[in-house]
Each structure stands twice: as C-alpha cells, then as structure tokens.
Scaffold this active site. Structure first.
Site, mmCIF file in Angstrom:
data_model
loop_
_atom_site.group_PDB
_atom_site.id
_atom_site.type_symbol
_atom_site.label_atom_id
_atom_site.label_comp_id
_atom_site.label_asym_id
_atom_site.label_seq_id
_atom_site.Cartn_x
_atom_site.Cartn_y
_atom_site.Cartn_z
ATOM 1 N N TRP A 1 0.808 -1.221 0.000
ATOM 2 C CA TRP A 1 0.000 0.000 0.000
ATOM 3 C C TRP A 1 0.840 1.270 0.000
ATOM 4 O O TRP A 1 1.850 1.338 0.710
ATOM 5 C CB TRP A 1 -0.877 -0.008 1.257
ATOM 6 C CG TRP A 1 -1.555 1.287 1.561
ATOM 7 C CD1 TRP A 1 -1.056 2.308 2.310
ATOM 8 C CD2 TRP A 1 -2.850 1.694 1.132
ATOM 9 N NE1 TRP A 1 -1.973 3.335 2.381
ATOM 10 C CE2 TRP A 1 -3.086 2.985 1.659
ATOM 11 C CE3 TRP A 1 -3.854 1.095 0.352
ATOM 12 C CZ2 TRP A 1 -4.268 3.690 1.440
ATOM 13 C CZ3 TRP A 1 -5.038 1.803 0.136
ATOM 14 C CH2 TRP A 1 -5.234 3.082 0.680
ATOM 15 N N MET A 2 0.384 2.285 -0.744
ATOM 16 C CA MET A 2 1.013 3.615 -0.744
ATOM 17 C C MET A 2 -0.051 4.673 -0.520
ATOM 18 O O MET A 2 -1.119 4.612 -1.124
ATOM 19 C CB MET A 2 1.677 3.843 -2.105
ATOM 20 C CG MET A 2 1.996 5.288 -2.437
ATOM 21 S SD MET A 2 2.524 5.487 -4.171
ATOM 22 C CE MET A 2 4.201 4.923 -4.077
ATOM 23 N N ASP B 1 0.155 9.133 1.082
ATOM 24 C CA ASP B 1 0.805 10.452 0.889
ATOM 25 C C ASP B 1 2.268 10.430 0.421
ATOM 26 O O ASP B 1 3.086 9.695 0.989
ATOM 27 C CB ASP B 1 0.842 11.244 2.196
ATOM 28 C CG ASP B 1 -0.474 11.352 2.901
ATOM 29 O OD1 ASP B 1 -1.491 10.850 2.379
ATOM 30 O OD2 ASP B 1 -0.495 11.936 4.000
ATOM 31 N N ARG C 1 0.047 16.790 12.926
ATOM 32 C CA ARG C 1 0.776 15.923 11.988
ATOM 33 C C ARG C 1 1.163 16.610 10.690
ATOM 34 O O ARG C 1 0.674 17.661 10.348
ATOM 35 C CB ARG C 1 -0.046 14.660 11.703
ATOM 36 C CG ARG C 1 -1.432 14.885 11.137
ATOM 37 C CD ARG C 1 -2.145 13.525 10.994
ATOM 38 N NE ARG C 1 -3.517 13.691 10.551
ATOM 39 C CZ ARG C 1 -4.570 13.781 11.363
ATOM 40 N NH1 ARG C 1 -4.411 13.704 12.673
ATOM 41 N NH2 ARG C 1 -5.783 13.949 10.872
ATOM 42 N N GLU D 1 -4.751 18.724 6.695
ATOM 43 C CA GLU D 1 -3.624 17.796 6.597
ATOM 44 C C GLU D 1 -2.598 18.296 5.585
ATOM 45 O O GLU D 1 -2.889 19.113 4.715
ATOM 46 C CB GLU D 1 -4.127 16.401 6.181
ATOM 47 C CG GLU D 1 -4.912 15.698 7.280
ATOM 48 C CD GLU D 1 -5.013 14.194 7.074
ATOM 49 O OE1 GLU D 1 -5.262 13.768 5.935
ATOM 50 O OE2 GLU D 1 -4.840 13.439 8.054
#
Ligand SMILES: *[C@@H]1O[C@H](CO)[C@@H](O)[C@H](O)[C@H]1NC(C)=O
Length: 488
Positions: A58-59, A61, A178, A233
């Site tokens: 999985w990928m 950001d 974050r 974000e």
C-alpha cells in the site's frame, strides 16, 4: 470514520505492531527480502509504467520530496504487508530528472511509533527527515501525534534521532498534530504542522528552530473560520511568483455544486507573508488545485528556481481496484507549477517528453474514428471550443471507461467515469486551447491549455487503450506511445 471502524482499525493495529517491527539492520534486510519474494505474486495488469507506485503493498501520501546530492528524493506512506493501509513505513525512490525513477530500500520502519507523513531537508551533508510519530494509546482519543527526526549521511540509510520526539505538544494540546513541512529561511529552520482548534476547526501551526531539534511556536499560520473543515492535513507553504501559497488538504468540506466532490480536498490559499511578524494574510480564498477524482495530500519541492508538485493519485474512502492484484496506490506525474494571476498552473516537467517512444502520430480524427494505443500514451488534442468535444477512453479488452468532454454551452471540461461519477470545472483558456492527456495502465491525467485546469483520475481498463472521437467535429491529434520509467 465511525467509532466502530476506529475500534476495528485499532484492534488490528495493536496486533500488527505486536509483530514488533524495528528499525534494525536485520529488520530492514528482512523487509527488503519480503518485498523481493512478494513481487512476483503481483498481477501486472494495472501496474503503471511511468508513475511512482509501491513495489508491493500500500502507498498513500508523498513525503520528504527533496533534492540531496544531485538527486531528487521522494518518500511515501507505505505498508508493505497488505494492499490496504497499515502501520506506516516510509518507502523511498529517487530520480535525476523527476521522470525516471529508481527504487531504494524502505527508509523508515515503525518502532513504537508509526511513521506518518513529513518532509525532508538537507543540512550540509546530512539529510534530515521530519515526520509525525503516531503512538497508539489505550485512553481517548487512543492516539498521540508528535514530531520525530531521522538522519542520513548517504540519502539511503536513516537513523532515528535518539532525542525523539522533538516537538511533543501544540499550544492547545490537540491530539491531531501531523504532517510537518520544514524549510530553511535565513538563519532558521521553519516548520508548519497540521492541527485543529478545540472546537474542531482545521489549522496550521508555524514553528521555528536553530537546529531542527529545539522548536519555538511562532503563530497560527492559517485557520478555518468554521466552513473550511475540521482538519488541515499535509500543509505546505512557499513563495510562488511573488506571492505566498498555503497548500493543504482539508477534511470536512461540504460539496458545493461542482466544487469539493471528492471526500477530501487539496487546494491552496494565496496571500502575503512577513518573516518579521510571522503573519500570513490570505488574499484569495481556498481553491482546489486539481479537479479529478483521485488527488490528495499534494506536496512541493523548490529547486533551481522552480517549484515542483506531486500528489497521491488516489482518494480515501473509495475502492482501489488494484488491491486484488497485491498493490494499491500511486503518485501523479510531477508537475512544475507557477502562479498566474490567482491561479496555480501545472505542467508536466520538461523531461516528461523524453518518454516519447515513437515518432508523433499526427492526424485529424474524424467523428466516430478510433485510435489504438498500448498501455502508456500521450495525446495532444485540439478542436473548436465553439462545438462539443467528446472523447471516449476504453480498454481494448473492456474494463472501465471514461469520457472527456467539452460542453460549449456552459464552458465546462468534464471527466466522466460513468454512473454519474463526474468531475467538471469551467475552463477559460489562458493561452493554448489544446488538451494534453497522459494515459497509463490505470490512470488518466488531463492538462487543459497552459495547465490552468488539471484532472487526475484513476481508471481501470483492460488491455491497451482505445480512444474514440464521439464529437460532432474532427479533432487534431498528436500522439505518442511512452516508455517505461518506473521499475515493474
Ligand atoms: C503525546 O505524548 C507526548 C510525550 O511524548 C506528551 O508530551 C503529549 O502531551 C502527548 N499529547 C497529547 C495530546 O496527549
């Protein structure tokens, strides 16, 4: 996310973390071997030829987009053990031209903390990653986010800093803290970090440091007035053509007509900024930067007087059909961006043309005529904007199809994946009237004109591509097949 899903995810996470992954040489070696062993099991039908994607798993950001010792580096949120989100690692690729990529060993493995998104800076010979360490706790809100460093003197092997975390709390003790984006200006390092107010309005916090380790809070760089979402974000902040741009990915915007049709957005606020007062004064309200179905958490890199942007080429809360094949997630093409008036324009980097594998096919495509391509192609298309334009993109062996349309009555460009799955935006060409379209094995990117309207959407055809002209007019087409530039 619903409460139930939180519980399910956290139960899964404590299990996954109890496997005790450690950033030791042994763990890194084991992981690279796992990736090698797992790769042959991947079904290649939707593997991309010239977009960054995970070797397996999985990928999400893009992280740490940077330039170090003559090469561009890109890291990304990575979970190798499933084609679904899991405890985050940092995957790593590098490139000399932002077009042809090399796979590097996984840069960060989770220890007690999951390695959430962040950025990279170069300090002399040292590359410094700054990222959010997310630690699961057993009291509400069940997680804690603080900022960590990892250092490297070769751009490949990273050691976590023993003094982590370097930045542990926000002024209001928000648990959401974050996606640090750090940069150098004058004698200081600066970082901006996404967070929220006590009443859940998204905001971006600005800090300063002399050594990347001791940080001083300066100001709230930007904050939702109440209708700009509950969390901001992946903030980024840079100067572009004399203005300052706050790029970020807000969560919690309500759809408004053609705007904000994806579950989360990525866009920008243009304004001015003063390094003496640390005040950002917005001048143009938030605009989406890409109008496609799959675009989130974009990040930029300034190098050699240019500003480059790359984005996750997916969206949360929708299926990623390639997950059945042993992988999930990709990056968009790298785009060079500029600010013209109040619009950020995006163009594929110049080197993108080096992937053209054939002489140009130049033709007038009559109504109802078709062209066939392998999985990777580039098309430049021009027609009269006084009449309707409609192109159909489908797999030579079936699968998903899409329509790209110009609606002259409303002056809108439309990308339609069928079943009302439509994204559209008004388009006033700044110069060129052509469309530049990039097809890969499971993606379409459309750059209108000078890049003032761009759509990035994943699409899952089977076989190669068939492109049909269903317009009432003939269209001028210049087309190329493209070479592979990302390892299989
Ligand atoms: C998160 O943990 C740090 C210690 O690493 C602590 O200082 C901070 O207050 C915690 N944050 C929250 C919101 O509980």
């Amino acid at each position: 996310m619903t409460g139930l899903r939180y519980i399910v995810i956290f139960a899964f996470l404590s299990l996954a973390l109890s496997k005790s992954v450690r950033q030791t040489d042994e763990a890194k070696k084991e992981l690279e071997q796992y990736i090698l062993d797992k790769k042959p099991e991947i079904d290649p039908k939707w593997r991309l030829l010239y977009h960054v994607m995970p070797p397996v798993g999985w990928m999400n950001d893009p992280n740490g987009f940077s330039f170090y010792r003559g090469e561009y580096h890109l890291f990304y949120q990575f979970y190798p053990y499933d084609s679904a989100w899991g405890p985050m690692h940092w995957g790593h690729v590098s490139s000399e031209d932002l077009v042809t990529w090399k796979q590097l060993p996984t840069a960060l493995l989770p220890d007690n903390e999951m390695c959430f998104s962040g950025s990279a800076v170069t300090d002399g010979d040292t590359m410094i990653l700054m990222y959010t360490g997310r630690v699961i706790s057993d009291v509400e809100p069940f997680y804690n986010e603080t900022q960590y460093l990892a250092l490297s003197d070769d751009g490949v092997n990273f050691q976590k800093y023993e003094g982590n975390p370097v930045l542990a709390t926000t002024p209001n003790s928000s648990p959401d803290f974050r996606d640090p984006k750090a940069w150098r200006h004058g004698d200081h390092w600066y970082v901006i970090i996404g967070s929220k107010t006590d009443d859940s309005r998204g905001r971006v916090l600005l800090y300063r440091s002399e050594d990347m380790k001791n940080w001083q809070f300066l100001n709230v760089l930007g904050e939702s007035n109440g209708d700009m979402g509950y969390m901001w974000e992946c903030p980024d902040f840079f100067e572009l053509n004399g203005k300052f741009v706050l790029l970020m990915s807000p969560q919690g915007l309500e759809p408004q007509g053609d705007r904000f049709k994806n579950i989360y957005q990525t866009g920008y606020i243009i304004g001015s900024f003063n390094y003496d007062t640390f005040e950002f004064v917005p001048e143009v309200e938030f605009q989406e930067i890409d109008f496609g179905h799959d675009f989130y958490a974009a990040t930029t890199l300034g190098h050699d007087g240019k500003r480059y942007l790359i984005s996750w080429f997916n969206m949360w809360e929708v299926p990623l059909p390639e997950d059945v094949d042993g992988w999930a997630g990709a990056m968009t093409l790298v785009r060079e961006i500029e600010l013209i008036g109040t619009t950020i324009i995006q163009k594929p980097v110049d080197g993108q043309k080096s992937l053209r594998d054939s002489e140009a096919i130049v033709t007038d495509l009559e109504p109802n005529q078709k062209l066939e391509f392998e999985k990777a192609a580039e098309l430049i298309i021009e027609g009269s904007l006084d009449e309707k334009i409609e192109l159909v993109f489908e797999g030579s062996e079936g699968g998903q199809k899409a329509w790209i349309r110009w609606q002259p009555d409303v002056r809108k460009v439309v990308v339609d994946r069928g079943s009302e799955d439509i994204r559209q935006v008004e388009w006033t060409p700044l110069g060129s009237h052509s469309w530049r379209i990039f097809l890969d094995a499971s993606s379409i990117e459309l750059f209108c004109g000078e890049g003032e309207a761009v759509f990035s959407s994943r699409l899952y055809p089977l076989g190669g591509w068939t492109v049909s002209n269903e317009s009432p007019q003939s269209l001028r087409v210049e087309a190329y097949s493209l070479k592979r530039s990302f390892p299989e």
